[in-house]
Design a protein around this motif. Structure first.
Motif, PDB file in Angstrom:
ATOM      1  N   ARG A 129      -0.111 -11.473  11.693  1.00 37.32           N
ATOM      2  CA  ARG A 129       0.577 -10.295  11.174  1.00 37.32           C
ATOM      3  C   ARG A 129      -0.465  -9.290  10.683  1.00 37.32           C
ATOM      4  O   ARG A 129      -1.314  -9.630   9.854  1.00 37.32           O
ATOM      5  N   PRO A 130      -0.409  -8.058  11.162  1.00 39.79           N
ATOM      6  CA  PRO A 130      -1.395  -7.074  10.721  1.00 39.79           C
ATOM      7  C   PRO A 130      -1.140  -6.627   9.287  1.00 39.79           C
ATOM      8  O   PRO A 130       0.003  -6.500   8.850  1.00 39.79           O
ATOM      9  N   SER A 131      -2.207  -6.386   8.554  1.00 41.71           N
ATOM     10  CA  SER A 131      -2.098  -5.858   7.204  1.00 41.71           C
ATOM     11  C   SER A 131      -1.857  -4.355   7.255  1.00 41.71           C
ATOM     12  O   SER A 131      -2.159  -3.690   8.254  1.00 41.71           O
ATOM     13  N   PHE A 132      -1.332  -3.817   6.162  1.00 40.88           N
ATOM     14  CA  PHE A 132      -1.022  -2.394   6.082  1.00 40.88           C
ATOM     15  C   PHE A 132      -2.295  -1.605   5.779  1.00 40.88           C
ATOM     16  O   PHE A 132      -2.914  -1.796   4.732  1.00 40.88           O
ATOM     17  N   VAL A 133      -2.692  -0.741   6.702  1.00 39.75           N
ATOM     18  CA  VAL A 133      -3.837   0.153   6.510  1.00 39.75           C
ATOM     19  C   VAL A 133      -3.317   1.578   6.656  1.00 39.75           C
ATOM     20  O   VAL A 133      -2.941   1.999   7.751  1.00 39.75           O
ATOM     21  N   PRO A 134      -3.259   2.355   5.577  1.00 39.04           N
ATOM     22  CA  PRO A 134      -2.678   3.701   5.647  1.00 39.04           C
ATOM     23  C   PRO A 134      -3.576   4.657   6.406  1.00 39.04           C
ATOM     24  O   PRO A 134      -4.756   4.371   6.643  1.00 39.04           O
ATOM     25  N   PRO A 135      -3.066   5.826   6.783  1.00 43.86           N
ATOM     26  CA  PRO A 135      -3.898   6.823   7.471  1.00 43.86           C
ATOM     27  C   PRO A 135      -4.977   7.370   6.543  1.00 43.86           C
ATOM     28  O   PRO A 135      -4.942   7.173   5.321  1.00 43.86           O
ATOM     29  N   LYS A 136      -5.940   8.082   7.131  1.00 46.37           N
ATOM     30  CA  LYS A 136      -7.109   8.547   6.391  1.00 46.37           C
ATOM     31  C   LYS A 136      -6.774   9.386   5.157  1.00 46.37           C
ATOM     32  O   LYS A 136      -7.367   9.166   4.092  1.00 46.37           O
ATOM     33  N   PRO A 137      -5.846  10.374   5.213  1.00 46.60           N
ATOM     34  CA  PRO A 137      -5.559  11.155   4.001  1.00 46.60           C
ATOM     35  C   PRO A 137      -5.055  10.293   2.840  1.00 46.60           C
ATOM     36  O   PRO A 137      -5.419  10.523   1.680  1.00 46.60           O
ATOM     37  N   ILE A 138      -4.256   9.287   3.142  1.00 44.43           N
ATOM     38  CA  ILE A 138      -3.748   8.403   2.089  1.00 44.43           C
ATOM     39  C   ILE A 138      -4.859   7.488   1.586  1.00 44.43           C
ATOM     40  O   ILE A 138      -4.917   7.160   0.395  1.00 44.43           O
ATOM     41  N   ARG A 139      -5.758   7.078   2.478  1.00 45.79           N
ATOM     42  CA  ARG A 139      -6.891   6.250   2.027  1.00 45.79           C
ATOM     43  C   ARG A 139      -7.773   7.030   1.062  1.00 45.79           C
ATOM     44  O   ARG A 139      -8.276   6.480   0.068  1.00 45.79           O
ATOM     45  N   GLU A 140      -7.990   8.316   1.342  1.00 45.83           N
ATOM     46  CA  GLU A 140      -8.793   9.133   0.431  1.00 45.83           C
ATOM     47  C   GLU A 140      -8.081   9.311  -0.907  1.00 45.83           C
ATOM     48  O   GLU A 140      -8.722   9.296  -1.968  1.00 45.83           O
ATOM     49  N   GLN A 252      -7.081  16.405 -11.551  1.00 46.74           N
ATOM     50  CA  GLN A 252      -6.980  17.694 -10.865  1.00 46.74           C
ATOM     51  C   GLN A 252      -7.248  17.536  -9.370  1.00 46.74           C
ATOM     52  O   GLN A 252      -6.575  18.151  -8.536  1.00 46.74           O
ATOM     53  N   ARG A 253      -8.227  16.699  -9.039  1.00 46.77           N
ATOM     54  CA  ARG A 253      -8.545  16.478  -7.621  1.00 46.77           C
ATOM     55  C   ARG A 253      -7.386  15.768  -6.913  1.00 46.77           C
ATOM     56  O   ARG A 253      -7.073  16.071  -5.749  1.00 46.77           O
ATOM     57  N   ILE A 254      -6.733  14.847  -7.614  1.00 43.17           N
ATOM     58  CA  ILE A 254      -5.594  14.139  -7.025  1.00 43.17           C
ATOM     59  C   ILE A 254      -4.446  15.106  -6.758  1.00 43.17           C
ATOM     60  O   ILE A 254      -3.806  15.059  -5.697  1.00 43.17           O
ATOM     61  N   THR A 255      -4.181  15.997  -7.709  1.00 42.67           N
ATOM     62  CA  THR A 255      -3.121  16.988  -7.515  1.00 42.67           C
ATOM     63  C   THR A 255      -3.427  17.884  -6.313  1.00 42.67           C
ATOM     64  O   THR A 255      -2.542  18.172  -5.492  1.00 42.67           O
ATOM     65  N   ALA A 256      -4.685  18.314  -6.208  1.00 42.81           N
ATOM     66  CA  ALA A 256      -5.071  19.146  -5.066  1.00 42.81           C
ATOM     67  C   ALA A 256      -4.973  18.367  -3.758  1.00 42.81           C
ATOM     68  O   ALA A 256      -4.555  18.910  -2.728  1.00 42.81           O
ATOM     69  N   GLN A 257      -5.340  17.082  -3.796  1.00 34.44           N
ATOM     70  CA  GLN A 257      -5.251  16.253  -2.594  1.00 34.44           C
ATOM     71  C   GLN A 257      -3.804  16.081  -2.167  1.00 34.44           C
ATOM     72  O   GLN A 257      -3.476  16.145  -0.980  1.00 34.44           O
ATOM     73  N   LEU A 258      -2.916  15.869  -3.128  1.00 30.94           N
ATOM     74  CA  LEU A 258      -1.497  15.724  -2.807  1.00 30.94           C
ATOM     75  C   LEU A 258      -0.943  16.995  -2.188  1.00 30.94           C
ATOM     76  O   LEU A 258      -0.136  16.949  -1.253  1.00 30.94           O
ATOM     77  N   ALA A 259      -1.363  18.148  -2.727  1.00 28.48           N
ATOM     78  CA  ALA A 259      -0.878  19.416  -2.187  1.00 28.48           C
ATOM     79  C   ALA A 259      -1.447  19.708  -0.804  1.00 28.48           C
ATOM     80  O   ALA A 259      -0.814  20.408   0.004  1.00 28.48           O
ATOM     81  N   GLY A 260      -2.642  19.173  -0.512  1.00 26.03           N
ATOM     82  CA  GLY A 260      -3.288  19.482   0.757  1.00 26.03           C
ATOM     83  C   GLY A 260      -2.937  18.543   1.887  1.00 26.03           C
ATOM     84  O   GLY A 260      -3.214  18.850   3.055  1.00 26.03           O
ATOM     85  N   ILE A 261      -2.341  17.388   1.588  1.00 25.96           N
ATOM     86  CA  ILE A 261      -2.001  16.425   2.639  1.00 25.96           C
ATOM     87  C   ILE A 261      -0.766  16.903   3.386  1.00 25.96           C
ATOM     88  O   ILE A 261       0.267  17.201   2.779  1.00 25.96           O
ATOM     89  N   ARG A 262      -0.856  16.956   4.687  1.00 32.84           N
ATOM     90  CA  ARG A 262       0.272  17.335   5.533  1.00 32.84           C
ATOM     91  C   ARG A 262       0.453  16.265   6.594  1.00 32.84           C
ATOM     92  O   ARG A 262      -0.302  16.181   7.551  1.00 32.84           O
ATOM     93  N   LEU A 263       1.448  15.423   6.391  1.00 35.81           N
ATOM     94  CA  LEU A 263       1.739  14.350   7.337  1.00 35.81           C
ATOM     95  C   LEU A 263       3.117  14.584   7.938  1.00 35.81           C
ATOM     96  O   LEU A 263       4.052  14.983   7.229  1.00 35.81           O
ATOM     97  N   PRO A 264       3.295  14.339   9.251  1.00 29.17           N
ATOM     98  CA  PRO A 264       4.620  14.519   9.857  1.00 29.17           C
ATOM     99  C   PRO A 264       5.603  13.496   9.332  1.00 29.17           C
ATOM    100  O   PRO A 264       5.259  12.345   9.084  1.00 29.17           O
ATOM    101  N   GLU A 265       6.859  13.927   9.143  1.00 26.82           N
ATOM    102  CA  GLU A 265       7.892  13.012   8.680  1.00 26.82           C
ATOM    103  C   GLU A 265       8.259  12.039   9.787  1.00 26.82           C
ATOM    104  O   GLU A 265       8.162  12.339  10.977  1.00 26.82           O
ATOM    105  N   ALA A 266       8.728  10.847   9.358  1.00 34.76           N
ATOM    106  CA  ALA A 266       9.137   9.834  10.333  1.00 34.76           C
ATOM    107  C   ALA A 266      10.415  10.278  11.038  1.00 34.76           C
ATOM    108  O   ALA A 266      11.281  10.925  10.448  1.00 34.76           O
TER     109      ALA A 266
END
Length: 450
Positions: A129-140, A252-266
């Protein structure tokens, strides 16, 4: 084994697969491919590959030339990350597996070569069973939230060290002041470090509700605080202030990161993006954090950690039960010999489990459905199991909010369980209990004012 099982095994067989036993400086590669001439036969190649960037990229090109469709590696510290990220960037399907699932066969010698071969054989049969590895923006985003948690923990340890220094000097300030580092506590500490030793003068620095505890403060501040302890407290306070600045910068960096992440909806199988009509088709993580913040016990910081650990796409955890099981907040079922027992929940993701546990303890003190659930369970299950149950309920709520962008938290109320009780059956049960104790019961209905 019947014919259907044979067909299923054949269908699950991965023809071209590679496995890597990861180490710090190198990795043992096992490659299993179909035989070039003999149908039904497999060829196996094992070799050592360096863990440098160029060596891994060269390996990726070689695997693509061989037509490899899946690369499997065991999670080993942080050493798996270069292999996973670089090979994934090359276009290969990479899978990270839990070390517990790929333990070697007992009695076989333990070598890197045999470990890689065993891992590859399991992978080609689809038994991992593969482990959950999120995409790069979420990893950052994870890196930022986890580092902030580490800093907050280190700040708490330094605060505890200051309290130990005060106790060593017979200063009992923490016995009177609820918050040793509040406005009053910080003013007293700065005065002590500055050379003030008069208990009455120090007690005069109190503000707010501490003013009414003047006599107790005078008694608590009578001790043997000297220049040596003043030096230690100054050093620790400066460290706390420096960490506080870093925590604020990370927030502050986390807030900016959250605002800058753009992922397509499922898609969700509907053929269109999930969410409200007219949406952009992209996940708004800041809005998701705000919706999670509405859950009792979950604040802004906890909501950011949850988003960083889970991500916005719940297709990897298709039901709330999968999320609870992945977080190890559900007891493990053990069935043997016709007996069903429950085992320990396990470790799970420590960052998510720790934060949701803190949130559950905060929610247990509220006058809400979650608080009522804790108070119902703690009476007969104990504090720890009641907290785990509340944390599990919170994760179920979290799954629904993340999975449905239109979902908002609505509290069922602290009397929700009482509303589900059938009054007739409850009355009959209580009457039977009284009769069993030797009482004759006569019920007289109370007339309510219309």
């Amino acid at each position: 084994m019947d014919e259907s099982e044979v067909v299923d095994q054949t269908a699950e067989l991965v023809e071209r697969v590679a496995a890597i036993d990861v180490a710090k400086a190198s990795g043992m590669l096992c490659l299993r491919l179909p035989h070039e001439r003999i149908e039904g036969r497999r060829t196996q190649r094992v070799r050592n590959v360096g863990a440098t960037t160029n060596a891994i990229l060269e390996l990726g090109d070689h695997l693509l030339c061989q037509g490899v469709t899946r690369v499997v590696m065991e999670a080993t510290g942080s050493y798996w990350k270069p292999w996973f990220y670089l090979l994934e960037a090359r276009g290969l399907e990479c899978r990270l597996v839990n070390a517990r699932d790929v333990k070697n066969v007992p009695g076989r010698p333990k070598t890197d070569k045999l470990d890689a071969v065993w891992l590859c054989k399991l992978a080609e049969r689809g038994m991992l069973r593969p482990s959950f590895v999120p995409p790069k923006p979420i990893r950052e985003l994870r890196d930022l939230t986890r580092l902030r948690s580490v800093f907050i923990g280190e700040r708490s340890r330094n605060r505890q060290r200051i309290e130990k220094v005060l106790e060593d000097a017979q200063i009992k300030l923490s016995s009177v002041a609820t918050n040793l580092f509040g406005v009053s506590g910080r003013a007293v500490l700065e005065a002590l470090i500055g050379g003030e030793r008069s208990p009455r003068a120090l007690a005069g620095l109190a503000r707010g509700r501490l003013v009414s505890k003047h006599d107790a403060l005078v008694e608590a501040l009578t001790g043997q605080f000297d220049d040596h302890r003043a030096y230690l407290c100054r050093l620790l306070l400066d460290t706390i202030d420096r960490i506080t600045v870093q925590v604020d910068e990370l927030s502050q960096r986390i807030t900016a990161q959250l605002a800058g992440i753009r992922l397509p909806e499922a898609d969700g199988g509907t053929g269109r993006p999930r969410g409200a009509p007219g949406g952009t088709g992209e996940v708004d993580l800041l809005s998701l954090v705000e919706r999670l913040d509405e859950i009792p016990g979950i604040g802004r910081t906890a909501a950011e950690v949850i988003v960083a650990e889970l991500g916005p796409d719940m297709r990897v955890l298709p039901t709330s039960g999968h999320l609870v099981s992945w977080a190890k907040l559900a007891p493990r079922t053990i069935q043997s010999g016709g007996k069903n027992t429950s085992g320990p929940t396990g470790h799970g993701n420590p960052w998510l489990k720790g934060m949701i546990g803190e949130a559950a303890m905060a929610a247990a003190r509220t006058d809400t459905f979650l608080g009522a659930r804790y108070r119902r369970l703690v009476k007969h299950r104990g504090h720890k199991k009641a907290i785990v149950a509340v944390a599990r309920s919170m994760l179920v709520i979290v799954w629904h909010i993340i999975n449905d962008p239109a979902a908002r938290f609505e509290d069922l109320g602290p009397d929700h369980h009482q509303c589900l009780v059938n009054p007739v059956r409850k009355t009959q049960a209580l009457v039977r209990q009284l009769q069993a104790l030797g009482h004759q019961v006569t019920l007289t209905p109370v007339e309510t004012a219309g």
